[in-house]
Design a protein around this motif. Structure first.
Motif, PDB file in Angstrom:
ATOM      1  N   THR A  95       0.850  -1.181   0.000  1.00 15.35           N
ATOM      2  CA  THR A  95       0.000   0.000   0.000  1.00 15.35           C
ATOM      3  C   THR A  95       0.893   1.241   0.000  1.00 15.35           C
ATOM      4  OG1 THR A  95      -0.073   0.137   2.410  1.00 15.35           O
ATOM      5  CG2 THR A  95      -1.786  -1.209   1.330  1.00 15.35           C
ATOM      6  N   PRO A  96       0.379   2.389  -0.425  1.00 15.04           N
ATOM      7  CA  PRO A  96       1.192   3.613  -0.405  1.00 15.04           C
ATOM      8  C   PRO A  96       1.724   3.951   0.988  1.00 15.04           C
ATOM      9  CG  PRO A  96      -0.757   3.946  -1.758  1.00 15.04           C
ATOM     10  CD  PRO A  96      -0.933   2.617  -1.089  1.00 15.04           C
ATOM     11  N   SER A  97       0.899   3.770   2.016  1.00 12.57           N
ATOM     12  CA  SER A  97       1.351   4.114   3.371  1.00 12.57           C
ATOM     13  C   SER A  97       2.473   3.196   3.834  1.00 12.57           C
ATOM     14  CB  SER A  97       0.180   4.058   4.356  1.00 12.57           C
ATOM     15  OG  SER A  97      -0.389   2.768   4.400  1.00 12.57           O
ATOM     16  N   ARG A  98       2.376   1.914   3.516  1.00 13.41           N
ATOM     17  CA  ARG A  98       3.454   0.992   3.905  1.00 13.41           C
ATOM     18  C   ARG A  98       4.730   1.291   3.127  1.00 13.41           C
ATOM     19  NH1 ARG A  98       3.958  -3.774   6.597  1.00 13.41           N
ATOM     20  NH2 ARG A  98       1.715  -3.824   7.015  1.00 13.41           N
ATOM     21  N   TYR A  99       4.585   1.632   1.865  1.00 13.73           N
ATOM     22  CA  TYR A  99       5.751   1.996   1.054  1.00 13.73           C
ATOM     23  C   TYR A  99       6.439   3.224   1.658  1.00 13.73           C
ATOM     24  CZ  TYR A  99       8.512   3.017  -3.138  1.00 13.73           C
ATOM     25  OH  TYR A  99       9.556   3.254  -4.021  1.00 13.73           O
ATOM     26  N   HIS A 100       5.631   4.209   2.101  1.00  8.21           N
ATOM     27  CA  HIS A 100       6.161   5.418   2.731  1.00  8.21           C
ATOM     28  C   HIS A 100       6.930   5.079   4.009  1.00  8.21           C
ATOM     29  CE1 HIS A 100       5.617   9.141   5.272  1.00  8.21           C
ATOM     30  NE2 HIS A 100       6.182   9.648   4.201  1.00  8.21           N
ATOM     31  N   THR A 101       6.380   4.178   4.807  1.00  8.19           N
ATOM     32  CA  THR A 101       7.059   3.762   6.028  1.00  8.19           C
ATOM     33  C   THR A 101       8.377   3.071   5.722  1.00  8.19           C
ATOM     34  OG1 THR A 101       4.956   3.517   7.214  1.00  8.19           O
ATOM     35  CG2 THR A 101       6.852   2.348   8.110  1.00  8.19           C
ATOM     36  N   HIS A 102       8.385   2.213   4.694  1.00  9.96           N
ATOM     37  CA  HIS A 102       9.620   1.525   4.324  1.00  9.96           C
ATOM     38  C   HIS A 102      10.681   2.510   3.846  1.00  9.96           C
ATOM     39  CE1 HIS A 102       7.571  -2.655   3.713  1.00  9.96           C
ATOM     40  NE2 HIS A 102       7.813  -2.368   4.972  1.00  9.96           N
ATOM     41  N   LEU A 103      10.273   3.554   3.125  1.00 10.01           N
ATOM     42  CA  LEU A 103      11.230   4.583   2.714  1.00 10.01           C
ATOM     43  C   LEU A 103      11.892   5.203   3.945  1.00 10.01           C
ATOM     44  CD1 LEU A 103       9.369   6.525  -0.147  1.00 10.01           C
ATOM     45  CD2 LEU A 103      11.412   5.103  -0.383  1.00 10.01           C
ATOM     46  N   ARG A 104      11.076   5.528   4.954  1.00 10.47           N
ATOM     47  CA  ARG A 104      11.609   6.136   6.174  1.00 10.47           C
ATOM     48  C   ARG A 104      12.548   5.182   6.913  1.00 10.47           C
ATOM     49  NH1 ARG A 104       6.682   9.503   9.129  1.00 10.47           N
ATOM     50  NH2 ARG A 104       6.848  11.381   7.816  1.00 10.47           N
ATOM     51  N   MET A 105      12.170   3.919   7.003  1.00 11.81           N
ATOM     52  CA  MET A 105      13.002   2.966   7.733  1.00 11.81           C
ATOM     53  C   MET A 105      14.321   2.711   7.006  1.00 11.81           C
ATOM     54  SD  MET A 105      11.415   2.331  10.518  1.00 11.81           S
ATOM     55  CE  MET A 105      10.681   3.987  10.458  1.00 11.81           C
ATOM     56  N   ASP A 106      14.289   2.684   5.661  1.00 12.56           N
ATOM     57  CA  ASP A 106      15.535   2.528   4.909  1.00 12.56           C
ATOM     58  C   ASP A 106      16.466   3.712   5.153  1.00 12.56           C
ATOM     59  OD1 ASP A 106      14.628   0.151   3.891  1.00 12.56           O
ATOM     60  OD2 ASP A 106      14.059   0.966   1.928  1.00 12.56           O
TER      61      ASP A 106
END
Length: 326
Positions: free
Chosen positions: A268-279
């Motif tokens: 989902t877009p929100s999960r993708y956004h979270t993964h960007l932050r965690m990376d």
């Protein structure tokens, strides 16, 4: 479906040859994008395009297993070409539960694929050399410009055909030049863009036909649009997540944007956004001496405890423990 002299019988859909060991572990959506397609490919990726030169066209080289019983691959909106570079194989393809169609493919064999649903293929290499293919995606805006140049006002009714196991000396020449740029340390943007334009016009002139119906909406988020969205998300990673803003940038309702984005990326877009932050957090923790609180603020979390909780959920470690592992 009319063909040029010498072509084999038309049979829709070829996807990139890949190793089944990887594919069976990944849920296969019905449609995806050129940007996300690599996630579903098995085999060994020998080379993949990177950088600004590859804005209008994408390419990668895959060394495939010699024998594969079956591979399920999603469709993409972008038309793509599969070019056999090395080896010879008995190759079979089918859609749904239709009968298998068999082809003998070797260096110079092409498949042109323009859409559809989940596609099945299997093969067995019959010569000792490595079985290698190059997959080339042509971005939709470029294909549309080529169709408009060839068909003029009728371009909205023009379609590329799906063809299997055909040969084309001119296309082979273009693929060889594209391959040389792909393996260079730094590809020439001017040359790659020129080759992309030549390939698009060649496809429009030789493999397009007029139909009675205009183009319908794309069943998935096209690669060029996905790249625009994900690039923007990376640049604005520290800002609050806004589904409405992302959907507006894609020109879609929130409902359709979520569905198409997830089809293309598997998230989902929100999960993708979270993964960007965690990376980004992983990189900052390993490469800088910033405190955990400073890292949290840099990537958009005002509450360090909330950041630490999300980080542990993603990595299994606290930010401090992760940093100490280096």
């Amino acid at each position: 479906m009319k063909q040029r002299e010498g072509d084999t019988a038309p049979c829709k859909r070829l996807a990139l040859f890949g190793g089944i060991d990887h594919l069976v572990l990944v849920p296969i959506p019905e449609t995806t994008s050129a940007e996300a397609y690599e996630s579903y490919i098995g085999g060994k990726c020998l080379r993949a395009c990177r950088g600004e030169a590859w804005r209008d066209i994408k390419a990668c080289i895959i060394e495939s297993p010699r024998i594969v019983d079956i591979v399920h691959l999603p469709a993409v909106s972008e038309p793509f070409i599969t070019w056999t570079m090395s080896g010879e194989a008995e190759f079979q393809e089918r859609e749904g539960n239709r009968p298998w169609v068999t082809h003998r493919i070797k260096r110079g064999s092409f498949f042109l694929t323009t859409g559809g649903g989940i596609y099945d293929c299997r093969w067995k290499a019959v010569t000792p050399e490595p079985f290698e293919t190059m997959l080339v995606f042509v971005e939709l805006p470029l294909i549309q410009r080529a169709l408009e140049e060839v068909f003029g006002v009728d371009a909205k009714h023009a379609r590329l055909r799906d063809l299997s196991a055909f040969t084309d000396a001119d296309l082979h020449w273009l693929m060889e030049r594209l391959y040389k740029e792909l393996i260079r340390r730094k590809a020439s943007p001017l040359l790659v863009q020129s080759l992309a334009q030549a390939i698009a016009v060649h496809l429009a002139r030789n493999y397009a036909e007029l139909t009675s119906e205009p183009h319908s909406g794309s069943p998935s988020l096209p690669g060029f649009k996905l790249r625009q969205i994900t690039d923007w998300m990376s640049e604005h990673m520290a800002e609050d997540f806004s589904l409405a803003q992302l959907a507006a940038k894609a020109g879609l309702s929130k409902f359709h944007f979520i569905r198409l984005f997830k089809n293309a990326t598997g998230e989902t877009p929100s999960r993708y956004h979270t993964h960007l932050r965690m990376d980004a957090a992983r990189r900052l923790l390993r490469e800088t001496k910033k405190s955990v609180a400073e890292v949290a603020l840099d990537i958009g979390y005002a509450n360090p405890s909330h950041f630490a909780k999300l980080f542990r959920r993603q990595t299994g470690l606290s930010p401090s423990d992760y940093r100490q592992q280096r």
